[in-house]
Motif scaffolding. Sequence first.
Motif, PDB file in Angstrom:
ATOM      1  N   LEU A  71      36.200  12.464 -48.083  1.00  0.00           N
ATOM      2  CA  LEU A  71      36.425  12.281 -46.650  1.00  0.00           C
ATOM      3  C   LEU A  71      37.891  11.960 -46.390  1.00  0.00           C
ATOM      4  O   LEU A  71      38.661  11.669 -47.311  1.00  0.00           O
ATOM      5  N   GLU A  72      38.261  11.980 -45.103  1.00  0.00           N
ATOM      6  CA  GLU A  72      39.620  11.618 -44.705  1.00  0.00           C
ATOM      7  C   GLU A  72      39.603  11.152 -43.256  1.00  0.00           C
ATOM      8  O   GLU A  72      38.636  11.374 -42.524  1.00  0.00           O
ATOM      9  N   PHE A  73      40.696  10.489 -42.850  1.00  0.00           N
ATOM     10  CA  PHE A  73      40.859  10.121 -41.445  1.00  0.00           C
ATOM     11  C   PHE A  73      41.660  11.209 -40.739  1.00  0.00           C
ATOM     12  O   PHE A  73      42.670  11.696 -41.268  1.00  0.00           O
ATOM     13  N   ALA A  74      41.193  11.615 -39.568  1.00  0.00           N
ATOM     14  CA  ALA A  74      41.911  12.623 -38.779  1.00  0.00           C
ATOM     15  C   ALA A  74      43.300  12.106 -38.435  1.00  0.00           C
ATOM     16  O   ALA A  74      43.464  10.943 -38.041  1.00  0.00           O
ATOM     17  N   TYR A  75      44.287  12.958 -38.578  1.00  0.00           N
ATOM     18  CA  TYR A  75      45.689  12.555 -38.454  1.00  0.00           C
ATOM     19  C   TYR A  75      46.031  11.961 -37.093  1.00  0.00           C
ATOM     20  O   TYR A  75      46.641  10.894 -37.008  1.00  0.00           O
ATOM     21  N   LEU A  76      45.655  12.614 -36.017  1.00  0.00           N
ATOM     22  CA  LEU A  76      46.088  12.179 -34.684  1.00  0.00           C
ATOM     23  C   LEU A  76      44.993  11.509 -33.854  1.00  0.00           C
ATOM     24  O   LEU A  76      45.285  10.985 -32.776  1.00  0.00           O
ATOM     25  N   ALA A  77      43.770  11.527 -34.295  1.00  0.00           N
ATOM     26  CA  ALA A  77      42.668  10.982 -33.483  1.00  0.00           C
ATOM     27  C   ALA A  77      42.819   9.477 -33.283  1.00  0.00           C
ATOM     28  O   ALA A  77      43.075   8.738 -34.226  1.00  0.00           O
ATOM     29  N   PRO A  84      35.106  15.192 -42.844  1.00  0.00           N
ATOM     30  CA  PRO A  84      35.046  15.731 -44.209  1.00  0.00           C
ATOM     31  C   PRO A  84      36.419  16.212 -44.676  1.00  0.00           C
ATOM     32  O   PRO A  84      37.216  16.716 -43.880  1.00  0.00           O
ATOM     33  N   SER A  85      36.675  16.079 -45.948  1.00  0.00           N
ATOM     34  CA  SER A  85      37.865  16.636 -46.576  1.00  0.00           C
ATOM     35  C   SER A  85      37.421  17.670 -47.597  1.00  0.00           C
ATOM     36  O   SER A  85      37.300  18.848 -47.283  1.00  0.00           O
ATOM     37  N   THR A  86      37.106  17.242 -48.827  1.00  0.00           N
ATOM     38  CA  THR A  86      36.521  18.190 -49.773  1.00  0.00           C
ATOM     39  C   THR A  86      35.014  18.307 -49.560  1.00  0.00           C
ATOM     40  O   THR A  86      34.381  19.228 -50.084  1.00  0.00           O
ATOM     41  N   MET A  90      29.777  15.572 -43.318  1.00  0.00           N
ATOM     42  CA  MET A  90      29.664  14.140 -43.522  1.00  0.00           C
ATOM     43  C   MET A  90      28.452  13.858 -44.406  1.00  0.00           C
ATOM     44  O   MET A  90      27.446  14.560 -44.332  1.00  0.00           O
ATOM     45  N   PRO A  91      28.518  12.847 -45.256  1.00  0.00           N
ATOM     46  CA  PRO A  91      27.431  12.601 -46.203  1.00  0.00           C
ATOM     47  C   PRO A  91      26.157  12.121 -45.530  1.00  0.00           C
ATOM     48  O   PRO A  91      26.179  11.613 -44.408  1.00  0.00           O
ATOM     49  N   GLU A  92      25.052  12.285 -46.236  1.00  0.00           N
ATOM     50  CA  GLU A  92      23.773  11.751 -45.783  1.00  0.00           C
ATOM     51  C   GLU A  92      23.688  10.292 -46.249  1.00  0.00           C
ATOM     52  O   GLU A  92      23.804  10.012 -47.440  1.00  0.00           O
ATOM     53  N   VAL A  93      23.493   9.389 -45.306  1.00  0.00           N
ATOM     54  CA  VAL A  93      23.427   7.959 -45.616  1.00  0.00           C
ATOM     55  C   VAL A  93      22.038   7.453 -45.253  1.00  0.00           C
ATOM     56  O   VAL A  93      21.553   7.685 -44.135  1.00  0.00           O
ATOM     57  N   SER A  94      21.402   6.760 -46.171  1.00  0.00           N
ATOM     58  CA  SER A  94      20.047   6.248 -45.924  1.00  0.00           C
ATOM     59  C   SER A  94      20.073   5.132 -44.891  1.00  0.00           C
ATOM     60  O   SER A  94      21.119   4.511 -44.644  1.00  0.00           O
ATOM     61  N   ASP A  95      18.940   4.861 -44.294  1.00  0.00           N
ATOM     62  CA  ASP A  95      18.854   3.842 -43.254  1.00  0.00           C
ATOM     63  C   ASP A  95      19.252   2.453 -43.759  1.00  0.00           C
ATOM     64  O   ASP A  95      19.757   1.635 -42.996  1.00  0.00           O
ATOM     65  N   ASP A  96      19.007   2.193 -45.042  1.00  0.00           N
ATOM     66  CA  ASP A  96      19.374   0.877 -45.587  1.00  0.00           C
ATOM     67  C   ASP A  96      20.777   0.873 -46.198  1.00  0.00           C
ATOM     68  O   ASP A  96      21.197  -0.111 -46.797  1.00  0.00           O
ATOM     69  N   PHE A  97      21.519   1.962 -46.050  1.00  0.00           N
ATOM     70  CA  PHE A  97      22.902   2.111 -46.518  1.00  0.00           C
ATOM     71  C   PHE A  97      23.026   2.000 -48.039  1.00  0.00           C
ATOM     72  O   PHE A  97      24.128   1.798 -48.554  1.00  0.00           O
ATOM     73  N   LYS A  98      21.923   2.186 -48.754  1.00  0.00           N
ATOM     74  CA  LYS A  98      21.962   2.050 -50.211  1.00  0.00           C
ATOM     75  C   LYS A  98      22.031   3.395 -50.931  1.00  0.00           C
ATOM     76  O   LYS A  98      22.102   3.422 -52.156  1.00  0.00           O
ATOM     77  N   SER A  99      22.035   4.462 -50.190  1.00  0.00           N
ATOM     78  CA  SER A  99      22.112   5.789 -50.794  1.00  0.00           C
ATOM     79  C   SER A  99      23.043   6.661 -49.967  1.00  0.00           C
ATOM     80  O   SER A  99      22.879   6.772 -48.743  1.00  0.00           O
ATOM     81  N   ILE A 100      24.017   7.272 -50.628  1.00  0.00           N
ATOM     82  CA  ILE A 100      24.986   8.150 -49.963  1.00  0.00           C
ATOM     83  C   ILE A 100      25.030   9.448 -50.751  1.00  0.00           C
ATOM     84  O   ILE A 100      25.313   9.440 -51.956  1.00  0.00           O
ATOM     85  N   THR A 101      24.754  10.560 -50.084  1.00  0.00           N
ATOM     86  CA  THR A 101      24.703  11.857 -50.752  1.00  0.00           C
ATOM     87  C   THR A 101      25.813  12.763 -50.225  1.00  0.00           C
ATOM     88  O   THR A 101      25.909  13.003 -49.015  1.00  0.00           O
ATOM     89  N   PHE A 102      26.631  13.280 -51.142  1.00  0.00           N
ATOM     90  CA  PHE A 102      27.747  14.158 -50.802  1.00  0.00           C
ATOM     91  C   PHE A 102      27.486  15.565 -51.329  1.00  0.00           C
ATOM     92  O   PHE A 102      26.935  15.734 -52.425  1.00  0.00           O
ATOM     93  N   ARG A 103      27.903  16.539 -50.543  1.00  0.00           N
ATOM     94  CA  ARG A 103      27.952  17.917 -51.026  1.00  0.00           C
ATOM     95  C   ARG A 103      29.390  18.401 -50.887  1.00  0.00           C
ATOM     96  O   ARG A 103      29.969  18.359 -49.793  1.00  0.00           O
ATOM     97  N   GLN A 201      35.402   3.841 -48.091  1.00  0.00           N
ATOM     98  CA  GLN A 201      36.156   3.956 -49.346  1.00  0.00           C
ATOM     99  C   GLN A 201      36.311   5.414 -49.766  1.00  0.00           C
ATOM    100  O   GLN A 201      37.276   5.766 -50.458  1.00  0.00           O
ATOM    101  N   PHE A 202      35.397   6.255 -49.333  1.00  0.00           N
ATOM    102  CA  PHE A 202      35.456   7.662 -49.717  1.00  0.00           C
ATOM    103  C   PHE A 202      36.432   8.457 -48.861  1.00  0.00           C
ATOM    104  O   PHE A 202      36.501   9.693 -48.970  1.00  0.00           O
ATOM    105  N   ALA A 203      37.197   7.773 -48.033  1.00  0.00           N
ATOM    106  CA  ALA A 203      38.292   8.415 -47.301  1.00  0.00           C
ATOM    107  C   ALA A 203      39.644   8.003 -47.880  1.00  0.00           C
ATOM    108  O   ALA A 203      40.683   8.349 -47.326  1.00  0.00           O
TER     109      ALA A 203
END
Length: 613
Positions: A71-77, A84-86, A90-103, A201-203
């Motif tokens: 991920l990344e932060f948009a430059y001018l926003a 998303p970057s690579t 945006m990743p899938e995040v579980s309701d309890d924030f304990k699982s993050i899935t990236f493609r 952290q993934f940004a």
Amino acid sequence: MRRGFAHAALLATLLAVAVPALSAPPSDADAAAAAKVLRYSFRVAETGFDPAQISDRYSKAVSAGIFEAPLEFAYLARPFQMRPSTAAAMPEVSDDFKSITFRIKPGIFFADDPAFKGKKRELVAADYIYSIKRHYDPKLNSRNLYLLENVKILGLSELRKELMAAKKPFDYDRPVEGLQLLDRYSFRVKLGIGDPRFINQFADSAFLGALAREVVEHYGDKIMEHPVGTGPYRLAEWRRSSKIVLEKNPNFREEFYDEQPPADADPVLKAQAATLKGRRLPLVDRVEIAIIEENQPRWLSFLNGEADVLEEVPAEYVSIATPNGKLAPNLAKKGLRAVRFPYPEVALSYFNMDDPIVGGYTADKVALRRAISLAVDVDKEIRLPRRGQAMAAQGPFGPGTFGYRTDYKSEMSEYNLPKAKALLDMYGYVDKDGDGWRDLPSGEPLVLAYATQPDSQSRQLIEQWQKNMDALHVRIEFKTAKWPENLKSANAGKLQMWGVSWVATAPDGDTFLALGDGRAKGSANKARFDLPAYNALYEKQKLLPDGPERQAVMEEAAKLMIAYMPYKISVHRLFTDLAQPWVIGFDRNVFLRDFWQYVDIDTERLKRQRKGS
């Protein structure tokens, strides 16, 4: 000292007024026309370029241009937005924030390197798993490991402890529950603690950017010198503490400029962004970074056109560049642009809590640190060495982050010399031998040892510290070394006191509370503060969503930090950046380290101004 800076300011003013057109050898202009080069400088030397081993801002800035996180932060926003970057989305995040899935997007390639033996090397999900694991390798001594251990990636801390106890090397091939490879391009991170903000952290590409295992194994202990990533740039030249050159990565995928300035943005920036829309990134071919530690040469280098961007105009020249907060008429006439902003940071001096003189948790040690804090005249520090370019800090949270309140007030900013003296008298820090200086309650001399650097800004700041401690009748000695050397000593717990700043990488105050997290001793927690009550509050706030309840818990933790005073947090700095008239699209995003790919150089205008037309 004041006279010297007045002379420098006068010289700078004369140059700014007397040089209507910038001059340089024609060969420089020809080179700039052939390849678009962005030139600027760091005021502190780098340490290297391995995300698992670096923690300083300057090394991270370079690394962020080479490596890529999902991920990344948009430059001018504005307000700040993550995208998303690579990652394909945006990743899938579980309701309890304990699982993050990236493609991860297919078809992203690393820069060419001998480690790949002439083959193109595609970025895959396993690279991110490997790169996360590297922070757990005891051999690398990652200063950012605490950010991962805070959320307990399942199985990794246990693996680290097991192998350390057995005195075995880290096993990168051992599967762990917390890092799951789903397919070639997908991976899942599973946490023991559901942190709603861990996704930030993934940004940070200088922290969780992807490395290829074969590159790391090819270069071994030299990996700090051989960064190979998928980002827009690659390292072309490095003369340690002198010059860093980045060049466009030929393998960088097709990415196009599509930045959207906010509605209230500078009209010039809006027009420039519109001009750049649809252009392929990165926009400049090379980035040349000089290490110029002294403020005066950095300032004069920019005025003479030797730098295209001046990040953070030195405090002593801000009144020349932007009197009354507006760009000076002579600079505006030349077409320069100024960007002024508060930094999401705290400038602080820390006390080593393991030190026999200033450390400890007993009432007498707490009294000593609080008295020293009360004797620091923050208003004078802002007026003199910082030239008005700061605001007093009331607590540990930086502007622009969750937790920071403009109406918050605490003892952190209080200057009260009589109160400081009375506190020392009460706990036996008095002059016992009649030499005019306070001694320890035991009768031994009380001597503070403060680490510093040889640059002019540091000299001015320690001059103020000297005056503050003289007024308190406390001896203070200053030990000067280069910044990377002080950083190494600080991480090892060898410094009694040091003045540094701490910057947020995302718009959240957790990173500032990490300054007191007992598990982060030697990394974020340079003070080595370790208080169970504080640690519990730090953990509690991590689990809460943003809102009044989390704010209250964060402030409760801040109160403990202020009461025990492991840090004297002085100010939040205000900065002004300057860009030359031929620089297109420059702005400051405080959560994006590598702005270079989003700016362009108008080579025709540069040539005209160099020739004096």
